[in-house]
Motif scaffolding. Structure first.
Motif, PDB file in Angstrom:
ATOM      1  N   LYS A  75      23.677  45.934  22.448  1.00  0.00           N
ATOM      2  CA  LYS A  75      24.582  44.840  22.118  1.00  0.00           C
ATOM      3  C   LYS A  75      24.947  44.947  20.650  1.00  0.00           C
ATOM      4  CE  LYS A  75      25.058  39.809  22.481  1.00  0.00           C
ATOM      5  NZ  LYS A  75      24.404  38.542  22.902  1.00  0.00           N
ATOM      6  N   VAL A  76      26.214  44.786  20.332  1.00  0.00           N
ATOM      7  CA  VAL A  76      26.664  44.888  18.943  1.00  0.00           C
ATOM      8  C   VAL A  76      27.350  43.593  18.516  1.00  0.00           C
ATOM      9  CG1 VAL A  76      27.013  47.378  19.185  1.00  0.00           C
ATOM     10  CG2 VAL A  76      28.954  45.839  19.460  1.00  0.00           C
ATOM     11  N   GLY A  77      27.382  43.374  17.224  1.00  0.00           N
ATOM     12  CA  GLY A  77      28.114  42.253  16.642  1.00  0.00           C
ATOM     13  C   GLY A  77      29.237  42.786  15.769  1.00  0.00           C
ATOM     14  N   THR A  78      30.361  42.109  15.773  1.00  0.00           N
ATOM     15  CA  THR A  78      31.503  42.527  14.965  1.00  0.00           C
ATOM     16  C   THR A  78      32.009  41.340  14.157  1.00  0.00           C
ATOM     17  OG1 THR A  78      32.186  44.227  16.549  1.00  0.00           O
ATOM     18  CG2 THR A  78      33.846  43.462  14.985  1.00  0.00           C
ATOM     19  N   ILE A  79      32.130  41.543  12.845  1.00  0.00           N
ATOM     20  CA  ILE A  79      32.716  40.539  11.961  1.00  0.00           C
ATOM     21  C   ILE A  79      34.181  40.894  11.791  1.00  0.00           C
ATOM     22  CG2 ILE A  79      32.650  39.491   9.669  1.00  0.00           C
ATOM     23  CD1 ILE A  79      29.670  40.256   9.547  1.00  0.00           C
ATOM     24  N   LEU A  80      35.057  40.046  12.301  1.00  0.00           N
ATOM     25  CA  LEU A  80      36.501  40.303  12.291  1.00  0.00           C
ATOM     26  C   LEU A  80      37.169  39.475  11.193  1.00  0.00           C
ATOM     27  CD1 LEU A  80      39.153  41.399  13.469  1.00  0.00           C
ATOM     28  CD2 LEU A  80      39.052  39.572  15.180  1.00  0.00           C
ATOM     29  N   VAL A  81      37.774  40.165  10.218  1.00  0.00           N
ATOM     30  CA  VAL A  81      38.440  39.497   9.094  1.00  0.00           C
ATOM     31  C   VAL A  81      39.955  39.602   9.289  1.00  0.00           C
ATOM     32  CG1 VAL A  81      38.694  39.374   6.585  1.00  0.00           C
ATOM     33  CG2 VAL A  81      36.523  40.141   7.580  1.00  0.00           C
ATOM     34  N   THR A  82      40.611  38.453   9.429  1.00  0.00           N
ATOM     35  CA  THR A  82      42.071  38.406   9.546  1.00  0.00           C
ATOM     36  C   THR A  82      42.596  37.324   8.601  1.00  0.00           C
ATOM     37  OG1 THR A  82      41.909  36.864  11.414  1.00  0.00           O
ATOM     38  CG2 THR A  82      42.092  39.221  11.939  1.00  0.00           C
ATOM     39  N   SER A 135      30.015  32.718  15.657  1.00  0.00           N
ATOM     40  CA  SER A 135      30.275  31.947  14.440  1.00  0.00           C
ATOM     41  C   SER A 135      31.716  32.161  14.013  1.00  0.00           C
ATOM     42  CB  SER A 135      29.323  32.351  13.303  1.00  0.00           C
ATOM     43  OG  SER A 135      29.482  33.719  12.975  1.00  0.00           O
ATOM     44  N   GLN A 136      32.206  31.269  13.155  1.00  0.00           N
ATOM     45  CA  GLN A 136      33.591  31.361  12.695  1.00  0.00           C
ATOM     46  C   GLN A 136      33.761  30.595  11.393  1.00  0.00           C
ATOM     47  OE1 GLN A 136      34.951  29.109  16.235  1.00  0.00           O
ATOM     48  NE2 GLN A 136      36.030  27.771  14.784  1.00  0.00           N
ATOM     49  N   THR A 137      34.761  30.995  10.627  1.00  0.00           N
ATOM     50  CA  THR A 137      35.181  30.223   9.457  1.00  0.00           C
ATOM     51  C   THR A 137      36.669  30.488   9.253  1.00  0.00           C
ATOM     52  OG1 THR A 137      34.809  29.803   7.098  1.00  0.00           O
ATOM     53  CG2 THR A 137      34.536  32.068   7.826  1.00  0.00           C
ATOM     54  N   ILE A 138      37.426  29.407   9.063  1.00  0.00           N
ATOM     55  CA  ILE A 138      38.868  29.524   8.905  1.00  0.00           C
ATOM     56  C   ILE A 138      39.314  28.679   7.708  1.00  0.00           C
ATOM     57  CG2 ILE A 138      39.278  30.003  11.353  1.00  0.00           C
ATOM     58  CD1 ILE A 138      40.109  27.088  11.694  1.00  0.00           C
ATOM     59  N   GLN A 139      40.598  28.811   7.378  1.00  0.00           N
ATOM     60  CA  GLN A 139      41.177  28.073   6.248  1.00  0.00           C
ATOM     61  C   GLN A 139      40.373  28.286   4.965  1.00  0.00           C
ATOM     62  OE1 GLN A 139      44.091  26.809   6.784  1.00  0.00           O
ATOM     63  NE2 GLN A 139      44.006  27.083   9.001  1.00  0.00           N
ATOM     64  N   ILE A 140      40.167  29.556   4.614  1.00  0.00           N
ATOM     65  CA  ILE A 140      39.359  29.880   3.433  1.00  0.00           C
ATOM     66  C   ILE A 140      40.197  29.905   2.154  1.00  0.00           C
ATOM     67  CG2 ILE A 140      37.582  31.117   4.691  1.00  0.00           C
ATOM     68  CD1 ILE A 140      38.958  33.704   4.129  1.00  0.00           C
ATOM     69  N   GLY A 141      41.504  29.698   2.282  1.00  0.00           N
ATOM     70  CA  GLY A 141      42.360  29.601   1.103  1.00  0.00           C
ATOM     71  C   GLY A 141      42.739  30.958   0.527  1.00  0.00           C
ATOM     72  N   ASP A 142      43.295  30.932  -0.671  1.00  0.00           N
ATOM     73  CA  ASP A 142      43.752  32.158  -1.325  1.00  0.00           C
ATOM     74  C   ASP A 142      42.659  32.828  -2.143  1.00  0.00           C
ATOM     75  OD1 ASP A 142      46.359  31.850  -0.334  1.00  0.00           O
ATOM     76  OD2 ASP A 142      46.906  30.510  -1.978  1.00  0.00           O
ATOM     77  N   THR A 143      41.546  32.128  -2.369  1.00  0.00           N
ATOM     78  CA  THR A 143      40.431  32.680  -3.146  1.00  0.00           C
ATOM     79  C   THR A 143      39.174  32.661  -2.292  1.00  0.00           C
ATOM     80  OG1 THR A 143      41.404  31.788  -5.180  1.00  0.00           O
ATOM     81  CG2 THR A 143      39.096  32.504  -5.270  1.00  0.00           C
ATOM     82  N   LEU A 149      31.839  31.529   3.208  1.00  0.00           N
ATOM     83  CA  LEU A 149      31.658  32.605   4.176  1.00  0.00           C
ATOM     84  C   LEU A 149      30.222  32.721   4.677  1.00  0.00           C
ATOM     85  CD1 LEU A 149      33.646  35.379   2.240  1.00  0.00           C
ATOM     86  CD2 LEU A 149      34.506  33.975   4.105  1.00  0.00           C
ATOM     87  N   ILE A 150      29.265  32.235   3.881  1.00  0.00           N
ATOM     88  CA  ILE A 150      27.860  32.554   4.125  1.00  0.00           C
ATOM     89  C   ILE A 150      27.357  32.073   5.478  1.00  0.00           C
ATOM     90  CG2 ILE A 150      26.850  30.484   3.061  1.00  0.00           C
ATOM     91  CD1 ILE A 150      25.653  34.101   2.526  1.00  0.00           C
ATOM     92  N   GLY A 151      27.841  30.909   5.938  1.00  0.00           N
ATOM     93  CA  GLY A 151      27.360  30.383   7.211  1.00  0.00           C
ATOM     94  C   GLY A 151      27.695  31.304   8.365  1.00  0.00           C
ATOM     95  N   ALA A 152      28.957  31.734   8.443  1.00  0.00           N
ATOM     96  CA  ALA A 152      29.387  32.624   9.522  1.00  0.00           C
ATOM     97  C   ALA A 152      28.705  33.984   9.423  1.00  0.00           C
ATOM     98  CB  ALA A 152      30.908  32.780   9.480  1.00  0.00           C
ATOM     99  N   ILE A 153      28.548  34.483   8.192  1.00  0.00           N
ATOM    100  CA  ILE A 153      27.908  35.786   7.996  1.00  0.00           C
ATOM    101  C   ILE A 153      26.442  35.745   8.420  1.00  0.00           C
ATOM    102  CG2 ILE A 153      27.178  37.448   6.245  1.00  0.00           C
ATOM    103  CD1 ILE A 153      29.680  36.622   4.636  1.00  0.00           C
ATOM    104  N   THR A 154      25.750  34.689   8.024  1.00  0.00           N
ATOM    105  CA  THR A 154      24.312  34.574   8.289  1.00  0.00           C
ATOM    106  C   THR A 154      24.007  34.600   9.781  1.00  0.00           C
ATOM    107  OG1 THR A 154      24.023  33.313   6.239  1.00  0.00           O
ATOM    108  CG2 THR A 154      22.271  33.150   7.869  1.00  0.00           C
ATOM    109  N   ALA A 155      24.878  34.040  10.591  1.00  0.00           N
ATOM    110  CA  ALA A 155      24.653  34.031  12.038  1.00  0.00           C
ATOM    111  C   ALA A 155      24.525  35.446  12.583  1.00  0.00           C
ATOM    112  CB  ALA A 155      25.796  33.289  12.740  1.00  0.00           C
TER     113      ALA A 155
END
Length: 289
Positions: A75-82, A135-143, A149-155
């Motif tokens: 089983k693999v995990g993928t962090i998708l950045v868009t 996990s997910q995180t959206i509306q991170i702004g321009d910076t 990000l840490i919550g989604a990454i930590t999962a």
């Protein structure tokens, strides 16, 4: 043939659209320069910590850190950045195509995939695909901010530590230059010494003294390294987004300019035809008299 009034209305509408796309192009160019600066500022830290991790991985300590443990991949995990917003050409489409290819290849080998979505466009794609989302995180702004990000990454990282997933991949768009952005799908975990070590340093051997102990030092450092890699990927994706939007809006402005030229030509032809018709009617009336 359309009347001159209708053509004038179309010209005005396209001119207003061109003003909007031109303004968006200038805003994107300004944001791209700031995003590039953030990306460049993050690189020295990422490169230095990469060098230290590479040296540590070759030091052969008394224990193997969890982030370097290799096992059979089931089983693999993928962090998708868009991106959160659109109007940036094929930027998101290209990286999502990589994800679709990954899904096909892994499903052929009966390997499950769990995703972390960073950005609204990727989240929408995963929801439509009915993919497993942990996990997910959206509306991170321009910076980008690591505390966002840490919550989604930590999962994903904790799932790897517990052995629930056997490998973690990172998908994002790498910034090459203002005109070129490259979709990337790279392996993040487990960390491998060969991939970390620069070619010119492959012959060196390092040893370290750990205080208080190797386990706490290495686990903490490797986690910071992975977080730095993900932050760098998000920063590069943001620079790619703004450069792609700038190019896309420039193309839209150029197209609008061409359309305005064609409409202006049609307007002149229609106006000339109306004048010619009116003159013919006047001459015809005079001849009848």
């Amino acid at each position: 043939m359309a009347s001159t009034k209708e053509i004038r209305s179309k010209i005005k509408s396209v001119q207003n659209t061109r003003k909007i796309t031109k303004a968006m192009e200038m805003v994107a160019a300004s944001k791209m320069r700031r995003a590039q600066e953030r990306m460049r500022n993050a690189r020295p830290y990422a490169e230095k910590i990469r060098e230290i991790v590479a040296n540590l991985s070759k030091a052969n300590p008394e224990f193997r850190p969890a982030y370097m443990a290799t096992r059979e991949v089931k089983k693999v995990g993928t962090i998708l950045v868009t991106t959160d917003k659109g109007l940036c050409g094929g930027l998101n489409t290209n990286v999502l195509r990589l994800i679709a290819n990954q899904v096909r290849d892994l499903q052929e080998n009966n390997i499950e995939i769990a995703y972390t979505a960073i950005g609204s466009k990727g989240l929408q794609f995963l929801n439509r695909s009915k993919a497993k989302l942990i996990s997910q995180t959206i509306q991170i702004g321009d910076t980008p901010h690591l505390d966002v990000l840490i919550g989604a990454i930590t999962a994903q990282l904790e799932a790897f530590e517990r052995g629930e997933i056997d490998a973690v991949y990172l998908a994002y768009t790498r910034f090459v230059n203002a005109m070129k952005q490259e979709p990337v799908l790279e392996k993040l975990l487990p960390l491998e010494a060969e991939a970390l070590t620069p070619e010119e340093q492959t012959g060196n051997s390092w040893d370290y003294i750990y205080e208080p102990d190797a386990e706490s030092i290495l686990n903490g450092l490797l986690k910071r390294y992975v977080e730095a890699m993900i932050y760098q990927a998000v920063a590069e994706n943001m620079a790619s987004e703004q450069s792609a939007r700038m190019v896309s809006m420039k193309a839209a402005s150029d197209n609008a300019k061409n359309v305005i030229g064609e409409l202006q030509l049609d307007y002149n032809k229609t106006r000339q035809a109306a004048i010619t018709k009116e003159l013919s009617e006047i001459v015809g009336g005079a001849a009848a008299v």
